[in-house]
Design an enzyme around this catalytic site. Structure first.
Site, mmCIF file in Angstrom:
data_model
loop_
_atom_site.group_PDB
_atom_site.id
_atom_site.type_symbol
_atom_site.label_atom_id
_atom_site.label_comp_id
_atom_site.label_asym_id
_atom_site.label_seq_id
_atom_site.Cartn_x
_atom_site.Cartn_y
_atom_site.Cartn_z
ATOM 1 N N GLU A 48 -8.755 4.324 0.642
ATOM 2 C CA GLU A 48 -8.676 4.546 2.095
ATOM 3 C C GLU A 48 -7.536 5.508 2.461
ATOM 4 O O GLU A 48 -7.647 6.269 3.416
ATOM 5 C CB GLU A 48 -8.544 3.223 2.848
ATOM 6 N N GLU A 104 0.822 -1.210 0.000
ATOM 7 C CA GLU A 104 0.000 0.000 0.000
ATOM 8 C C GLU A 104 0.859 1.265 0.000
ATOM 9 O O GLU A 104 0.762 2.109 0.879
ATOM 10 C CB GLU A 104 -0.964 -0.058 1.178
ATOM 11 N N GLU A 161 -5.440 -6.829 1.232
ATOM 12 C CA GLU A 161 -4.088 -7.082 1.759
ATOM 13 C C GLU A 161 -3.514 -8.438 1.355
ATOM 14 O O GLU A 161 -2.423 -8.806 1.785
ATOM 15 C CB GLU A 161 -4.023 -6.933 3.297
ATOM 16 N N HIS A 187 -18.311 -9.057 5.970
ATOM 17 C CA HIS A 187 -16.927 -8.627 6.173
ATOM 18 C C HIS A 187 -16.219 -9.561 7.139
ATOM 19 O O HIS A 187 -16.737 -9.828 8.225
ATOM 20 C CB HIS A 187 -16.859 -7.187 6.709
ATOM 21 N N HIS A 188 -15.073 -10.071 6.735
ATOM 22 C CA HIS A 188 -14.222 -10.887 7.607
ATOM 23 C C HIS A 188 -12.859 -10.236 7.715
ATOM 24 O O HIS A 188 -12.022 -10.418 6.822
ATOM 25 C CB HIS A 188 -14.025 -12.292 7.021
ATOM 26 N N GLU A 189 -12.625 -9.472 8.763
ATOM 27 C CA GLU A 189 -11.245 -9.039 9.026
ATOM 28 C C GLU A 189 -10.588 -10.213 9.743
ATOM 29 O O GLU A 189 -10.954 -10.542 10.868
ATOM 30 C CB GLU A 189 -11.225 -7.770 9.884
HETATM 31 C C1 NOJ Z 1 -8.011 -2.490 5.658
HETATM 32 C C2 NOJ Z 1 -8.902 -2.557 4.480
HETATM 33 O O1 NOJ Z 1 -8.269 -2.134 3.313
HETATM 34 C C3 NOJ Z 1 -10.122 -1.716 4.769
HETATM 35 O O2 NOJ Z 1 -10.950 -1.659 3.628
HETATM 36 C C4 NOJ Z 1 -10.833 -2.283 5.955
HETATM 37 O O3 NOJ Z 1 -11.929 -1.453 6.260
HETATM 38 C C5 NOJ Z 1 -9.912 -2.348 7.166
HETATM 39 N N1 NOJ Z 1 -8.700 -3.012 6.815
HETATM 40 C C6 NOJ Z 1 -10.549 -3.065 8.338
HETATM 41 O O4 NOJ Z 1 -10.706 -4.419 8.067
HETATM 42 CA CA CA Z 2 -5.859 -2.047 2.893
#
Ligand code: NOJ
Ligand code: CA
Length: 710
Positions: free
Chosen positions: A505, A168, A481, A410-412
């Site tokens: 972002e 990034e 990522e 959404h899965h972080e």
């Molecule tokens: C980074 C991601 O690029 C973003 O889109 C996301 O909202 C955040 N991580 C949280 O998961």
């Molecule tokens: Ca990102």
């Protein structure tokens, strides 16, 4: 999917071995030369008789075994040709031609066999290594791949720093000889816990331009069960050498014959537009692995997202750092009053998205774990199935479905790959139960297991596992990522998006230079679509997220153009409904623009400066045009000769107003409509950091009195 298969000279032609093997591309634009010089295998490439890659070495260093670098003899050389036209499940064009000449050389070194396969197209070269089954090379570990790309001079490069943690970055435009000096500064454009792996290391896809006007691009295709390749530059000789991402022990890949490496690619043209139009990377990937793809659908979406990114609201439900999944009863915790994914707010976004014809609404921060994760990296943070108390998953999905909207999951993963795999079946089952069809996943933070890297073999296997597993549940994946894509979306078209570069972002994290969007299509987008999340209309973030002084470095029309210049079957309108409500006439373009295409044309392009693209919507006679520029204002002379000659169209132009400027007046625009046909021409001015967008539909009887567009 119907596939027109035409193997022209499928018969292998075996010829007596020459000292040098020469292969030309189908239209004779490129020539590849292969030889074994003093036991060292080498290749070279020319384009229209101009050198692109000077003689470059091939091979490997192995761990605990003699290297595969020299001592080779050429055993055989096999040639074939291939010409097929295939239909992507989604894409920039309805059909794609895969036309190449192939040379496969079999090399032997002390009883060990290595095949190098070259596929030569009119727009570039793919080469890969193949290890056939053999007694003296069965299980082996790479210490390094040693593929070289010897450049002819000190080209201009559009590069981001090589490292194992993030992609990034801002792009740096410099001579190859300047990378060493500029790399520390380039590293500072994105936070990473690791340093660069060398003072001249860069990532692929790497775009270059030679002083005599050749556009050269280095990347890889079909990265499967192998570490991602970076490039290390010898800045005295301008020779790039492959540098694989290591595993936790420093090894560079564990292989078992029979196996193949990813393709190493060299794209080349004297016209920058050809680089954007190239399908080399997709063509080098395997055909679609799924029988039924009816469930894979391009989508336009909004989200409960930008408000968290800008700091207006939070992913977490409480402000208590000690709360934890499985240990805390969240219904008894005091909410922080800023939680974005609450029922009322989600309904508000669903209402707006439904009213304006969107397909999906992404909601982040819906599941428990964000407070816990904020402090540290550990194995078990999220389970991907437990909502916060103010997110009523059943009610919200029912509400959305009644209005024709799907919620996007959404899965972080918090980069805990093993934890994600542990929960994946349950998580995807939950999605099926509530009717989610797409997931945005993410890998923020150092990878767990500790010591593994985002772009290593372990993680690459994980990302693909997640995509294949999702397919079992008919779920589309948009992974952030994850390793920069290498065309795997051809084989697994439910991989509908990736981030894997600096997205919108960063406009909320201090900003990104305008030239960024004139480079990404040359680099990051070569391997597959990017979830860039365009469509920001309110450029001064402090006006709604107090304390965040970032400015979006783009004009409003630049943001519109991105829906065309940044190809993706998944497009977000990333801003907040209240910001769109201020400019509904401009928002019309986002409502109208297609996300799947029958045809695409690149009308003008120069990396780092400008891109103009035109695309015809899938199954409709509507065209959309987008143009973006860098920090310089410029005028584009447009010819509409891509239109069907027998037809007339109504064009609506969304252009920067004369006083527009990304830094001082970004939201200033003019909209005008008029008739055009294939003979029409138009001059369009773009402000600094600006752009334009045009929608075109065929005229109806009531349009007769409309003037011609000037
Ligand atoms: C980074 C991601 O690029 C973003 O889109 C996301 O909202 C955040 N991580 C949280 O998961
Ligand atoms: Ca990102």
């Amino acid at each position: 999917m119907k596939r027109l298969l035409l193997i022209l000279a499928g018969l292998l032609v075996l010829r007596p071995l020459a000292a040098e093997e020469v292969l030309t591309s189908p239209g004779h634009l490129l020539t590849l030369t292969f030889d074994v010089a003093d036991g060292v295998p080498r290749y070279a490439l020319t384009y229209k008789d101009r050198a692109v890659v000077l003689p470059s070495r091939l091979g490997f260093e192995l761990k605990n075994a003699p290297s595969l670098l020299d001592g080779f003899t050429l055993r055989s050389a096999e040639r074939s040709s291939f010409d097929e036209t295939w239909e992507p499940v989604w894409g920039e064009t309805a059909t794609i031609r895969n036309h190449y000449n192939e040379l496969a050389v079999t090399l032997e070194q002390q009883g060990r066999v290595l095949i190098v396969r070259f596929r030569l197209y009119d727009d570039g070269l793919g080469l890969r290594y193949e290890f056939p089954e053999q007694p003296r090379l069965r299980h082996f570990t790479l210490r390094e791949e040693r593929t070289e790309f010897a450049m002819t001079g000190d080209h201009t490069a559009f590069w981001i720093p090589g490292n194992y943690y993030t992609q990034e970055f801002e792009y740096t435009v410099s001579k190859l000889s300047e990378i060493r000096r500029l790399l520390p500064e380039a590293m500072r454009t994105s936070g990473t816990p690791d340093g660069p792996f060398s003072p001249t290391g860069v990532q692929t896809s790497l775009q270059m331009k030679s002083d005599d006007g050749l556009y050269i691009n280095l990347h890889e295709a079909a990265l499967v069960d192998y570490p991602c390749m970076h490039l290390d530059l010898d800045d005295r000789t301008f020779v790039f050498r492959s540098h694989l991402t290591p595993d936790a022990r420093g090894d560079k890949g564990h292989l078992q014959a029979p196996c193949v490496t990813p393709w190493r690619t060299v794209m080349v043209s004297d016209d920058a537009r050809d680089i954007l139009a190239s399908n080399l990377i997709l063509n080098l990937n395997e055909p679609c692995a799924y029988e039924d793809t009816s469930w894979i659908k391009p989508a336009k979406y909004m989200g409960v997202w930008w408000e968290m990114i800008t700091g207006k609201s939070s992913w977490a439900y409480t402000s208590l750092p000690s709360v934890q999944l499985g240990k805390t009863d969240f219904s008894k915790c005091k909410p922080n009053g800023r939680h974005g994914a609450n029922n009322e707010n989600v309904k508000r976004v669903i209402d707006f998205a439904a009213e304006h014809g969107f397909d999906q609404v992404l909601v982040e921060g819906w599941n428990v774990g964000w407070e816990d994760w904020a402090g540290h990296q550990k194995d078990y943070v999220f389970d991907f199935v437990t909502p916060y108390p103010d997110f009523d998953i059943r009610m919200l999905n029912d509400y959305a479905h009644r209005k024709g909207i799907r919620l996007m999951m959404h899965h972080e993963t918090s980069s805990s790959t093993r934890n994600y795999e542990r929960h994946m079946d349950r998580a995807y089952r939950l999605m099926n139960e509530y009717g989610y069809t797409a997931v945005k996943s993410g890998y923020v933070g150092p990878i767990l297991p500790y010591g593994e890297h985002h772009y290593g073999q372990w993680c690459n296997n994980h990302y693909l596992y997640a995509v294949k597993k999702a397919a079992e549940y008919r779920i589309m994946v948009n992974a952030h990522e994850a390793t920069r894509p290498t065309g795997l979306c051809r084989t697994y078209p439910n991989l509908i998006g990736n981030e894997s570069a600096r997205g919108t972002e960063y406009q909320a994290f201090g900003g990104t230079r305008p030239h960024h969007v004139t480079i990404l299509p040359f680099t990051r987008l070569q391997g597959g679509p990017m979830d860039y999340t365009p469509g920001i209309f309110c450029m001064d973030i402090s006006t709604f997220a107090p304390g965040n002084r970032s400015k979006v470095n783009a004009t409003l029309c630049n943001q519109l153009a991105l829906y065309v210049t940044m190809y993706s079957p998944l497009q977000m309108a990333a801003d907040l409904p209240e910001h769109y409500e201020k400019y509904m006439d401009a928002f019309q373009f986002i409502k109208d623009v297609a996300v799947d295409w029958d045809d695409s044309r690149y009308l003008a392009a120069e990396p780092g400066a400008y891109i103009v693209a035109a695309r015809r919507a899938k199954g409709r006679s509507e065209w959309f045009v987008g143009g973006v520029t860098n920090e310089e204002a410029r005028t584009m002379e447009l010819a509409f000769d891509f239109l069907d000659p027998g037809r007339e169209y109504v064009a609506t132009l969304y252009a920067d107003a004369p006083d527009a400027d990304y830094a001082t007046n970004p939201e200033s625009y003019r909209i005008r409509s008029g008739r055009v046909d294939a003979r029409s021409r138009l001059s369009v001015w773009m402000a600094r950091g600006g752009g334009f967008a045009i929608s075109l539909r065929e005229t109806a009887p009531e349009d007769r009195r409309l003037r011609r567009l000037k």
